[in-house]
Design a protein around this motif. Sequence first.
Motif, PDB file in Angstrom:
ATOM      1  N   ASP A 102       0.828  -1.211   0.000  1.00  0.00           N
ATOM      2  CA  ASP A 102       0.000   0.000   0.000  1.00  0.00           C
ATOM      3  C   ASP A 102       0.864   1.264   0.000  1.00  0.00           C
ATOM      4  N   THR A 103       2.161   1.106   0.121  1.00  0.00           N
ATOM      5  CA  THR A 103       3.069   2.253   0.106  1.00  0.00           C
ATOM      6  C   THR A 103       2.976   2.991  -1.218  1.00  0.00           C
ATOM      7  N   ALA A 104       2.687   4.286  -1.135  1.00  0.00           N
ATOM      8  CA  ALA A 104       2.492   5.098  -2.345  1.00  0.00           C
ATOM      9  C   ALA A 104       2.221   6.538  -1.932  1.00  0.00           C
ATOM     10  N   VAL A 105       2.219   7.410  -2.927  1.00  0.00           N
ATOM     11  CA  VAL A 105       1.670   8.750  -2.744  1.00  0.00           C
ATOM     12  C   VAL A 105       0.191   8.666  -3.090  1.00  0.00           C
ATOM     13  N   TYR A 106      -0.650   9.129  -2.179  1.00  0.00           N
ATOM     14  CA  TYR A 106      -2.091   9.073  -2.356  1.00  0.00           C
ATOM     15  C   TYR A 106      -2.601  10.447  -2.790  1.00  0.00           C
ATOM     16  N   TYR A 107      -3.401  10.435  -3.847  1.00  0.00           N
ATOM     17  CA  TYR A 107      -3.920  11.668  -4.436  1.00  0.00           C
ATOM     18  C   TYR A 107      -5.444  11.693  -4.364  1.00  0.00           C
ATOM     19  N   CYS A 108      -5.962  12.859  -4.075  1.00  0.00           N
ATOM     20  CA  CYS A 108      -7.393  13.101  -4.112  1.00  0.00           C
ATOM     21  C   CYS A 108      -7.748  13.669  -5.483  1.00  0.00           C
ATOM     22  N   HIS A 109      -8.914  13.291  -5.997  1.00  0.00           N
ATOM     23  CA  HIS A 109      -9.363  13.725  -7.321  1.00  0.00           C
ATOM     24  C   HIS A 109     -10.840  14.083  -7.239  1.00  0.00           C
ATOM     25  N   ALA A 110     -11.195  15.167  -7.917  1.00  0.00           N
ATOM     26  CA  ALA A 110     -12.594  15.577  -7.992  1.00  0.00           C
ATOM     27  C   ALA A 110     -12.938  15.913  -9.432  1.00  0.00           C
ATOM     28  N   ASP A 111     -14.152  15.584  -9.826  1.00  0.00           N
ATOM     29  CA  ASP A 111     -14.552  15.976 -11.176  1.00  0.00           C
ATOM     30  C   ASP A 111     -15.914  16.663 -11.133  1.00  0.00           C
ATOM     31  N   SER A 112     -16.040  17.657 -11.982  1.00  0.00           N
ATOM     32  CA  SER A 112     -17.284  18.406 -12.085  1.00  0.00           C
ATOM     33  C   SER A 112     -17.522  18.723 -13.556  1.00  0.00           C
ATOM     34  N   SER A 113     -18.589  19.415 -13.824  1.00  0.00           N
ATOM     35  CA  SER A 113     -18.875  19.804 -15.207  1.00  0.00           C
ATOM     36  C   SER A 113     -17.836  20.812 -15.714  1.00  0.00           C
ATOM     37  N   ASP A 114     -17.075  21.408 -14.803  1.00  0.00           N
ATOM     38  CA  ASP A 114     -16.053  22.386 -15.187  1.00  0.00           C
ATOM     39  C   ASP A 114     -14.671  21.773 -15.370  1.00  0.00           C
ATOM     40  N   GLY A 115     -14.530  20.499 -15.067  1.00  0.00           N
ATOM     41  CA  GLY A 115     -13.238  19.862 -15.260  1.00  0.00           C
ATOM     42  C   GLY A 115     -12.860  18.923 -14.137  1.00  0.00           C
ATOM     43  N   GLU A 116     -11.592  18.485 -14.163  1.00  0.00           N
ATOM     44  CA  GLU A 116     -11.068  17.578 -13.153  1.00  0.00           C
ATOM     45  C   GLU A 116      -9.985  18.288 -12.350  1.00  0.00           C
ATOM     46  N   PHE A 117      -9.884  17.905 -11.070  1.00  0.00           N
ATOM     47  CA  PHE A 117      -8.964  18.568 -10.174  1.00  0.00           C
ATOM     48  C   PHE A 117      -8.230  17.541  -9.325  1.00  0.00           C
ATOM     49  N   TRP A 118      -6.945  17.829  -9.073  1.00  0.00           N
ATOM     50  CA  TRP A 118      -6.102  16.918  -8.293  1.00  0.00           C
ATOM     51  C   TRP A 118      -5.482  17.656  -7.115  1.00  0.00           C
ATOM     52  N   GLY A 119      -5.256  16.919  -6.047  1.00  0.00           N
ATOM     53  CA  GLY A 119      -4.474  17.429  -4.941  1.00  0.00           C
ATOM     54  C   GLY A 119      -2.995  17.187  -5.188  1.00  0.00           C
ATOM     55  N   GLN A 120      -2.172  17.625  -4.231  1.00  0.00           N
ATOM     56  CA  GLN A 120      -0.719  17.521  -4.403  1.00  0.00           C
ATOM     57  C   GLN A 120      -0.177  16.174  -3.941  1.00  0.00           C
ATOM     58  N   GLY A 121      -0.997  15.412  -3.240  1.00  0.00           N
ATOM     59  CA  GLY A 121      -0.594  14.086  -2.791  1.00  0.00           C
ATOM     60  C   GLY A 121      -0.067  14.065  -1.366  1.00  0.00           C
ATOM     61  N   THR A 122      -0.213  12.910  -0.730  1.00  0.00           N
ATOM     62  CA  THR A 122       0.332  12.694   0.608  1.00  0.00           C
ATOM     63  C   THR A 122       0.964  11.303   0.647  1.00  0.00           C
ATOM     64  N   GLN A 123       2.165  11.233   1.227  1.00  0.00           N
ATOM     65  CA  GLN A 123       2.928   9.984   1.218  1.00  0.00           C
ATOM     66  C   GLN A 123       2.453   9.048   2.315  1.00  0.00           C
ATOM     67  N   VAL A 124       2.213   7.803   1.945  1.00  0.00           N
ATOM     68  CA  VAL A 124       1.916   6.739   2.894  1.00  0.00           C
ATOM     69  C   VAL A 124       2.991   5.673   2.750  1.00  0.00           C
ATOM     70  N   THR A 125       3.662   5.361   3.852  1.00  0.00           N
ATOM     71  CA  THR A 125       4.703   4.343   3.847  1.00  0.00           C
ATOM     72  C   THR A 125       4.365   3.285   4.882  1.00  0.00           C
ATOM     73  N   VAL A 126       4.277   2.043   4.436  1.00  0.00           N
ATOM     74  CA  VAL A 126       3.977   0.926   5.328  1.00  0.00           C
ATOM     75  C   VAL A 126       5.227   0.077   5.449  1.00  0.00           C
ATOM     76  N   SER A 127       5.830   0.123   6.612  1.00  0.00           N
ATOM     77  CA  SER A 127       7.098  -0.574   6.816  1.00  0.00           C
ATOM     78  C   SER A 127       7.327  -0.806   8.296  1.00  0.00           C
ATOM     79  N   SER A 128       7.995  -1.915   8.596  1.00  0.00           N
ATOM     80  CA  SER A 128       8.361  -2.197   9.981  1.00  0.00           C
ATOM     81  C   SER A 128       9.740  -1.637  10.296  1.00  0.00           C
TER      82      SER A 128
END
Length: 116
Positions: free
Chosen positions: A90-116
């Motif tokens: 599951d380790t990755a940069v996670y991005y939020c996305h929204a879409d509307s009639s005016d277009g699509e929009f992205w966030g800048q991302g947040t890092q998730v690291t799963v490790s012992s």
Amino acid sequence: QVHLVESGGGLVPPGGSLRLSCTVSVSIWTMRALRWFRQAPGQERDYVARIAMFSASTDYADSVKGRFTISRDDAKNTVYLQMNNLKPEDTAVYYCHADSSDGEFWGQGTQVTVSS
């Protein structure tokens, strides 16, 4: 201009949990759907989950079904991704996305690291 700001990422051991947040700068009711994607190093950006605005229906990638839950708080214009039983894959940069009639929009991302 629509802005999306993610937060809540971090380092967590396998089996742990995190809750990601994505706050939208406008009313989320102007959107058709809100989604989470993720991108691991050297990989393409992959779909994770979606919540529709009017029906409130949700959908998940097979790899996260039963472990992740997408939800929203309309009053806060925020969508969440509760992630339980996290795995190293599951380790990755996670991005939020929204879409509307005016277009699509992205966030800048947040890092998730799963490790012992």
